[in-house]
Write a protein that holds these residues in place. Structure first.
Motif: not given
Length: 209
Positions: A158-172
């Motif tokens: 699931d590349p889209e969910a992985t992208a959200r995890i990646f971006v979300g970690t950095l934003v947090h």
């Protein structure tokens, strides 16, 4: 020939005025917030007439949206700075580490970016359109590009969910460390965060090969 030169000069002056308005608008929004900023203030800060401000940016919301687009284009166009061919051939761990570090570099070394983000978040309750405009521009420039990269270069379910995890970690990380002044409460070294985030994603991809 004279008409061509005249048109070129007019375009240059119009471009210079637009830049002055954007700079003045940014200054006023950062100082007073969206609600308290008026087009009169922007015009005075930019050194132009209020009519000129309206002719370039129909209203205050239009000016703010233009600043969002400018900010996103300037900061996030650097995220995938290499050519598509170079990115495709590079080690995914190196690409993702470079991407994460560029995002965090922007968030920690550019006070204007952080302060503008504070304005967007602070005004999002009263002016949800502003927050949505920011998300929409981020989606177009950064998130979609990351999804495409993960889809083409890593074997992920699931590349889209992985992208959200990646971006979300950095934003947090940026929100807690920089915007909420939580460095001493929840300390985390940037290199440690990036290394573990990339290892999780690349390692998860390797398991599926």
């Amino acid at each position: 020939m004279g008409d061509t030169n005249s048109t070129s000069t007019e375009r240059q002056l119009s471009s210079e005025k637009a830049e002055a308005i954007l700079a003045g608008g940014m200054q006023e929004f950062l100082t007073h917030g969206f609600a308290a900023t008026s087009m009169d203030r922007v015009a005075k800060s930019a050194g132009v007439s209020k009519a000129t401000v309206y002719s370039h940016f129909q209203d205050k919301e239009g000016l703010f949206n233009a600043l969002i687009r400018r900010l996103v284009e300037e900061q996030f166009s650097l995220i995938f700075a290499s050519s598509d061919k170079e990115i495709q051939q590079a080690d995914p761990a190196i690409v993702l580490s470079a991407l994460a570090n560029r995002v965090l570099e922007v968030g920690t070394k550019d006070p204007q970016f952080i302060n503008f983000m504070r304005v967007i978040l602070g005004e999002s309750g009263r002016f949800p359109k502003l927050a949505r405009a920011f998300v929409r521009n981020i989606e177009k420039t950064a998130f979609n590009t990351l999804c495409q990269y993960l889809s083409s270069c890593l074997n992920l379910s699931d590349p889209e969910a992985t992208a959200r995890i990646f971006v979300g970690t950095l934003v947090h990380y940026l929100i807690v460390q920089e915007m909420l002044h939580g460095k001493d409460i929840l300390p985390m070294e940037r290199d440690r965060l990036v290394e573990n985030l990339v290892t999780l994603i690349v390692g998860n991809s390797a398991k599926k090969i």
